[in-house]
Design a protein around this motif. Structure first.
Motif, mmCIF file in Angstrom:
data_model
loop_
_atom_site.group_PDB
_atom_site.id
_atom_site.type_symbol
_atom_site.label_atom_id
_atom_site.label_comp_id
_atom_site.label_asym_id
_atom_site.label_seq_id
_atom_site.Cartn_x
_atom_site.Cartn_y
_atom_site.Cartn_z
ATOM 1 N N ILE A 56 -49.655 0.153 -56.143
ATOM 2 C CA ILE A 56 -49.929 -0.103 -57.376
ATOM 3 C C ILE A 56 -48.223 -0.535 -58.022
ATOM 4 O O ILE A 56 -48.408 -1.298 -58.983
ATOM 5 C CB ILE A 56 -50.088 1.218 -58.321
ATOM 6 C CG1 ILE A 56 -51.667 1.568 -57.917
ATOM 7 C CG2 ILE A 56 -50.186 1.207 -59.787
ATOM 8 C CD1 ILE A 56 -52.180 2.998 -58.461
ATOM 9 N N ASN A 57 -47.497 0.110 -57.778
ATOM 10 C CA ASN A 57 -45.951 -0.276 -58.217
ATOM 11 C C ASN A 57 -45.665 -1.750 -57.885
ATOM 12 O O ASN A 57 -45.143 -2.183 -58.756
ATOM 13 C CB ASN A 57 -45.088 0.735 -57.567
ATOM 14 C CG ASN A 57 -45.154 2.264 -58.046
ATOM 15 O OD1 ASN A 57 -45.519 2.465 -58.978
ATOM 16 N ND2 ASN A 57 -44.450 3.127 -57.301
ATOM 17 N N VAL A 58 -46.035 -2.156 -56.782
ATOM 18 C CA VAL A 58 -45.674 -3.399 -56.390
ATOM 19 C C VAL A 58 -46.594 -4.650 -56.606
ATOM 20 O O VAL A 58 -46.239 -5.627 -57.354
ATOM 21 C CB VAL A 58 -45.588 -3.651 -54.712
ATOM 22 C CG1 VAL A 58 -45.106 -5.119 -54.411
ATOM 23 C CG2 VAL A 58 -44.450 -2.766 -54.233
ATOM 24 N N MET A 59 -47.729 -4.394 -56.757
ATOM 25 C CA MET A 59 -48.922 -5.258 -56.862
ATOM 26 C C MET A 59 -49.462 -5.330 -58.261
ATOM 27 O O MET A 59 -49.703 -6.269 -58.740
ATOM 28 C CB MET A 59 -50.022 -5.215 -56.071
ATOM 29 C CG MET A 59 -49.745 -5.691 -54.474
ATOM 30 S SD MET A 59 -49.533 -7.481 -54.421
ATOM 31 C CE MET A 59 -49.054 -7.619 -52.702
ATOM 32 N N VAL A 60 -49.535 -4.232 -58.933
ATOM 33 C CA VAL A 60 -50.227 -4.032 -60.243
ATOM 34 C C VAL A 60 -49.072 -3.967 -61.127
ATOM 35 O O VAL A 60 -49.354 -4.743 -62.260
ATOM 36 C CB VAL A 60 -51.289 -2.778 -60.339
ATOM 37 C CG1 VAL A 60 -51.537 -2.649 -61.450
ATOM 38 C CG2 VAL A 60 -52.066 -2.821 -58.996
ATOM 39 N N ASN A 61 -48.230 -3.360 -61.360
ATOM 40 C CA ASN A 61 -47.043 -3.003 -62.276
ATOM 41 C C ASN A 61 -46.308 -4.262 -62.364
ATOM 42 O O ASN A 61 -45.663 -4.433 -63.516
ATOM 43 C CB ASN A 61 -46.202 -1.794 -62.099
ATOM 44 C CG ASN A 61 -47.076 -0.675 -62.232
ATOM 45 O OD1 ASN A 61 -48.072 -0.621 -62.843
ATOM 46 N ND2 ASN A 61 -46.673 0.750 -61.644
ATOM 47 N N HIS A 62 -46.151 -5.106 -61.479
ATOM 48 C CA HIS A 62 -45.357 -6.420 -61.394
ATOM 49 C C HIS A 62 -46.232 -7.335 -62.350
ATOM 50 O O HIS A 62 -47.190 -7.568 -62.218
ATOM 51 C CB HIS A 62 -45.194 -7.041 -60.158
ATOM 52 C CG HIS A 62 -44.356 -8.212 -60.151
ATOM 53 N ND1 HIS A 62 -43.121 -8.158 -60.834
ATOM 54 C CD2 HIS A 62 -44.899 -9.731 -60.042
ATOM 55 C CE1 HIS A 62 -42.823 -9.680 -60.637
ATOM 56 N NE2 HIS A 62 -43.788 -10.436 -60.188
ATOM 57 N N GLN A 63 -45.323 -7.736 -63.733
ATOM 58 C CA GLN A 63 -45.942 -8.521 -64.586
ATOM 59 C C GLN A 63 -47.333 -7.933 -65.165
ATOM 60 O O GLN A 63 -48.109 -8.653 -65.489
ATOM 61 C CB GLN A 63 -46.342 -10.098 -64.120
ATOM 62 C CG GLN A 63 -45.152 -10.458 -63.497
ATOM 63 C CD GLN A 63 -45.494 -12.182 -63.259
ATOM 64 O OE1 GLN A 63 -44.942 -13.235 -64.066
ATOM 65 N NE2 GLN A 63 -46.041 -12.182 -61.986
ATOM 66 N N ARG A 64 -47.332 -6.409 -65.089
ATOM 67 C CA ARG A 64 -48.377 -5.813 -65.677
ATOM 68 C C ARG A 64 -48.840 -6.428 -67.037
ATOM 69 O O ARG A 64 -49.881 -6.445 -67.468
ATOM 70 C CB ARG A 64 -48.173 -4.304 -65.825
ATOM 71 C CG ARG A 64 -49.392 -3.420 -66.126
ATOM 72 C CD ARG A 64 -48.910 -1.937 -66.237
ATOM 73 N NE ARG A 64 -49.971 -1.325 -66.334
ATOM 74 C CZ ARG A 64 -50.922 -0.736 -65.554
ATOM 75 N NH1 ARG A 64 -50.567 -0.813 -64.160
ATOM 76 N NH2 ARG A 64 -51.983 -0.122 -65.724
ATOM 77 N N LYS A 65 -47.986 -6.282 -68.176
ATOM 78 C CA LYS A 65 -48.123 -6.850 -69.507
ATOM 79 C C LYS A 65 -49.020 -8.077 -69.399
ATOM 80 O O LYS A 65 -49.857 -8.252 -70.158
ATOM 81 C CB LYS A 65 -46.866 -7.076 -70.263
ATOM 82 C CG LYS A 65 -46.863 -7.495 -71.739
ATOM 83 C CD LYS A 65 -45.587 -7.409 -72.547
ATOM 84 C CE LYS A 65 -45.602 -7.955 -73.912
ATOM 85 N NZ LYS A 65 -45.955 -9.484 -73.717
#
Length: 321
Positions: free
Chosen positions: A243-252
């Motif tokens: 999640i930290n690497v794949m999802v939260n990157h550019q999450r907005k």
């Protein structure tokens, strides 16, 4: 006179060099991780590196295309373009980048196609400072990248959110796109159908497609696959690293893409594609029910057909035993 290397030795040399390079790459990442434990998710990095090495083993290499000073798209492409092979563009959906979603397909497809596997904007290493968040913006950027690769004819294979982008590409590039494959996508859904499906799932789509914790990620995967829980043996800390690497990157930006899809009214005049179109669905899809495949087929007409995979959920690109 130079010594000649026996042909058998040459054949053995290439796999030896590859596996040695793989081992050294993994060791390098491990070593880096152990010396900076607070910065690098070690276990996830090792898995991520192995997937990249597998793509290289399949004859693909990473490339980055700077469309301008604000937009960059990252690709995995075939090392050697064979003109006797057709070109295939693989367009991913939510849930990781292109490598993680197509790791099961690149091996066989790379033997029959010149592959172009992009990270869509705001996924993986692709990004843009522009305000565009539409599927049409994604399609135009992707089409421009392919033009710069010198690819003038290609087919598209897409899944879920990628289906929206593929549909737009086929619409705006009717001469370039030869055939279309859409897997488990919501293209053509009415507003009422979207609302009904959200109520059925019982959760905010953003909480599921952009999970913040391991529990929500497990829910996403359980919704996407059928008859099994593939994450049951994975510890929470690994899922949180994902999640930290794949999802939260550019999450907005990912959230804004999703908000656009959910907020826009269903297209009353959804264009009818001119290309042959194959619609692939799992008969147990809990995200986009199988009736949507037949609904889209009726709209597209005789140049389309439906292929139903039995005992398969939404993630038809991943068969889990």
């Amino acid at each position: 006179m130079k010594p000649q290397i026996p042909m058998d030795s040459t054949k053995l040399l290439h796999p030896f060099v590859f596996y040695l390079s793989a081992a050294l790459a993994i060791f390098r990442y491990l070593q880096t991780g152990f010396f900076s434990l607070r910065r690098i998710p070690i276990i996830f990095t090792v898995f991520d590196t192995v997937i990249s090495l597998y793509f290289r083993l399949c004859g693909l290499s990473p490339f980055t295309v700077d469309l301008d000073d604000q937009t960059t798209m990252h690709f995995w492409t075939s090392n050697h373009r064979r003109f006797n092979k057709p070109n295939l563009v693989m367009i991913h959906g939510y849930g990781g980048d292109a490598r993680w979603q197509f790791v099961y397909q690149v091996g066989s497809l790379s033997r029959n196609f010149n592959l172009y596997v992009p990270d869509l904007l705001f996924f993986g290493q692709s990004s843009s400072k522009r305000s565009g968040r539409t599927d049409a913006f994604q399609a135009r950027c992707l089409a421009e990248c392919l033009k710069r690769f010198g690819v003038d004819k290609f087919s598209v294979y897409s899944i879920s959110y990628g289906g929206f982008v593929a549909y737009r590409m086929a619409e705006i590039c009717p001469e370039e796109v030869e055939k279309v494959v859409i897997v488990s996508s919501g293209v053509g859904c009415s507003d009422d159908q979207i609302e009904e499906q959200i109520k059925k799932i019982g959760r905010d789509p953003a909480e599921i497609l952009l999970p913040k914790n391991p529990q929500d990620l497990r829910l996403l995967v359980n919704l996407s696959v059928y008859k099994c829980k593939p994450l049951r043996w994975l510890p929470d800390f690994f899922l949180q690293e994902f999640i930290n690497v794949m999802v939260n990157h550019q999450r907005k930006e990912k959230l804004e893409l999703l908000e656009h899809l959910l907020a826009k009214k269903a297209l009353i005049n959804l264009p009818i594609l001119t290309q042959e179109t194959l619609l692939v669905w799992g008969d147990q899809d809990n995200v986009f029910p199988v009736n949507l495949a037949y609904q889209l087929q009726r709209h597209l007409g005789p140049r389309s057909r439906v292929k139903i995979i039995k005992e398969m959920g939404h993630a038809a690109n991943i068969r889990v035993a």
